[in-house]
Write a protein that holds these residues in place. Structure first.
Motif, PDB file in Angstrom:
ATOM      1  N   VAL A 142       2.563   1.748  -3.357  1.00 30.67           N
ATOM      2  CA  VAL A 142       1.583   2.229  -4.355  1.00 30.67           C
ATOM      3  C   VAL A 142       1.289   3.698  -4.112  1.00 30.67           C
ATOM      4  N   ASN A 143       1.082   4.067  -2.879  1.00 28.73           N
ATOM      5  CA  ASN A 143       0.790   5.468  -2.528  1.00 28.73           C
ATOM      6  C   ASN A 143       1.947   6.380  -2.928  1.00 28.73           C
ATOM      7  N   THR A 144       3.130   5.863  -2.669  1.00 30.12           N
ATOM      8  CA  THR A 144       4.327   6.655  -2.984  1.00 30.12           C
ATOM      9  C   THR A 144       4.407   6.915  -4.487  1.00 30.12           C
ATOM     10  N   LYS A 145       4.125   5.896  -5.270  1.00 31.79           N
ATOM     11  CA  LYS A 145       4.155   6.032  -6.749  1.00 31.79           C
ATOM     12  C   LYS A 145       3.122   7.045  -7.214  1.00 31.79           C
ATOM     13  N   LYS A 146       1.936   6.983  -6.633  1.00 28.60           N
ATOM     14  CA  LYS A 146       0.844   7.899  -7.000  1.00 28.60           C
ATOM     15  C   LYS A 146       1.236   9.326  -6.695  1.00 28.60           C
ATOM     16  N   LEU A 147       1.867   9.488  -5.538  1.00 32.69           N
ATOM     17  CA  LEU A 147       2.307  10.820  -5.111  1.00 32.69           C
ATOM     18  C   LEU A 147       3.304  11.389  -6.101  1.00 32.69           C
ATOM     19  N   LYS A 148       4.233  10.537  -6.531  1.00 27.59           N
ATOM     20  CA  LYS A 148       5.261  10.965  -7.485  1.00 27.59           C
ATOM     21  C   LYS A 148       4.626  11.381  -8.798  1.00 27.59           C
ATOM     22  N   GLU A 149       3.668  10.553  -9.240  1.00 30.07           N
ATOM     23  CA  GLU A 149       2.994  10.863 -10.507  1.00 30.07           C
ATOM     24  C   GLU A 149       2.227  12.159 -10.430  1.00 30.07           C
ATOM     25  N   SER A 150       1.561  12.383  -9.293  1.00 33.13           N
ATOM     26  CA  SER A 150       0.780  13.637  -9.152  1.00 33.13           C
ATOM     27  C   SER A 150       1.704  14.846  -9.139  1.00 33.13           C
ATOM     28  N   TYR A 169       7.405   8.330   5.815  1.00 29.04           N
ATOM     29  CA  TYR A 169       6.654   7.131   5.462  1.00 29.04           C
ATOM     30  C   TYR A 169       7.438   5.872   5.845  1.00 29.04           C
ATOM     31  N   MET A 206       0.836  -1.207   0.000  1.00 23.76           N
ATOM     32  CA  MET A 206       0.000   0.000   0.000  1.00 23.76           C
ATOM     33  C   MET A 206       0.865   1.249   0.000  1.00 23.76           C
ATOM     34  N   ILE A 207       1.902   1.217   0.829  1.00 30.14           N
ATOM     35  CA  ILE A 207       2.763   2.392   0.953  1.00 30.14           C
ATOM     36  C   ILE A 207       3.508   2.615  -0.354  1.00 30.14           C
TER      37      ILE A 207
END
Lengths: 253, 159
Positions: free
Chosen positions: A241-249, B4, A238-239
């Motif tokens: 995936v979240n990290t990747k999403k954050l980078k993309e945003s 994190y 989960m972490i």
């Protein structure tokens, strides 16, 4: 006249009552008390087990002469401290001899253990009342034979017989009790070794190597631990995936 | 980002420790031994005497009963047993077997002959108390005259 006879009747009644109530208070002549009554021990063959057997005399009016012996059990080497011996006493002007390990005089319960303890005496807590019972211990030494079978329970019964003197010519019944001692033979230290199986089949050819490598044993069952690790793995995923999403945003901005 | 991973690390550590603590179970046991005490006293009726008797005539002890008291500090169930420490009544070179003497808990029958093996007179008694033992003797016919003695052993043992 009437008053005098009334007084004499009262006196007789009082006299009878005092005799009735006093009788139970009169001390017994010969008394023997013991503690403990049973023991368990574990020993390696060749070792010596030492058991302490305490004796007391709370209710007698004379010394009890105690002789300890093995009544039942295997034919092992047993000794006592104090050792059995002949002792001479003067009883009402006549010399008498008796065999004993220990002589226990009448000693009542004490409120507290004295600062200076007489030789040969110990004190044990009274089981039902405040105070301590003065006791005289006899130590029993039991030598376990070297070839005694391992992991076996051996039961020994010791008997203590107490004799008291009476006037010359009279024989007092003896009083007695027992100690039951259970000894389990054990080995010196923990070890285990595999007993190889006798296998049938073709003999191995000299020089040919057997199967080698790590042996994987069965997975230990612990559902709770497995569940916890599953949660941890899910959290990690989960972490990530979240990290990747954050980078993309961030890139889109 | 760093926070994190720090948070993740702490959570992994905590969960691992909790899981290990729960997974590694050890059991043991607690034992305690309560000290045992017993005492036996002859209160009255000793020595056991029969006075002058005729052979073949059953005679009660003159000072019956022999009262045996188990002390109040006794904290186990107990048996009262009796036996003789000799096989015979003896008077010089004359003897007769101890079985000629019997004991009972009442003065009305139920007698058991004495032997050198302990016989239970009162079994599995819970309360420390005074116990009575009644004695009778029937001297065998043709026993020579004399003063005969033997030794009696009264025991209180843990039941």
């Amino acid at each position: 006249m009437l008053k005098k006879s009334k007084h004499s009747r009262v006196f007789v009644i009082l006299l009878i009552l005092s005799i009735i109530f006093l009788l139970p208070i009169v001390k017994a002549a010969c008394s023997l008390g013991a503690n403990p009554l049973s023991m368990d021990a574990r020993a390696i063959p060749g070792q010596t087990v030492i058991a302490t057997w305490n004796f007391y005399n709370l209710y007698g009016d004379r010394t009890t002469h105690i002789k300890v012996s093995l009544a039942e059990g295997p034919d092992w080497q047993v000794s006592y401290e104090p050792a059995l011996h002949e002792a001479n006493y003067e009883v009402m002007g006549v010399e008498q001899t008796i065999e004993e390990n220990v002589a226990v005089e009448v000693i009542p319960v004490v409120d507290s253990i004295p600062e200076i303890i007489p030789e040969g005496i110990d004190y044990v807590k009274h089981p039902k009342e405040a105070g301590y019972i003065p006791v005289k211990p006899v130590r029993i030494y039991i030598k376990i034979p070297e070839d005694a079978e391992l992991w076996k329970n051996y039961d020994l019964v010791f008997e203590a017989v107490g004799n008291c003197f009476m006037e010359p010519g009279a024989v007092m019944p003896a009083v007695a009790t027992q100690l039951k001692l259970s000894i389990k033979t054990i080995s010196g230290g923990y070890y285990e070794k595999e007993i190889p199986e006798e296998k049938e089949g073709p003999a191995r050819i000299a020089g040919e190597a057997g199967i080698t490598g790590a042996v994987i044993g069965p997975l230990k069952e612990n559902k709770l631990v497995a569940f916890l690790f599953l949660i941890i793995i899910l959290l990690v995923v989960m972490i990530i995936v979240n990290t990747k999403k954050l980078k993309e945003s961030k890139k889109k901005r | 980002m760093k926070s994190y991973f720090l948070l993740l690390g702490i959570m992994v550590l905590v969960l691992t420790l909790v899981g290990w603590a729960i997974a590694v179970e050890q059991s043991t046991s607690a034992t305690v031994t309560v000290n045992e005490f017993i005492s036996v006293s002859l209160t009255s009726g000793y020595p056991v005497t029969f006075g002058s008797v005729d052979p073949s005539v059953t005679t009660d002890a003159t000072n019956d009963p022999l009262v045996v008291t188990v002390g109040s500090e006794t904290n186990v169930n107990y048996n009262i047993t009796t036996k003789t420490n000799q096989t015979n009544f003896v008077s010089g070179g004359n003897t007769f077997a101890v079985g000629a003497m019997t004991q009972s808990t009442t003065d009305e029958g139920g007698e058991t002959a004495y032997t050198t093996t302990a016989a239970t007179v009162y079994g599995n008694q819970a309360v420390p108390a005074a116990k009575s033992i009644y004695h009778e003797i029937t001297v065998p016919a043709a026993t020579p005259a004399g003063n005969y003695n033997t030794g009696i052993v009264i025991a209180a043992i843990k039941a």
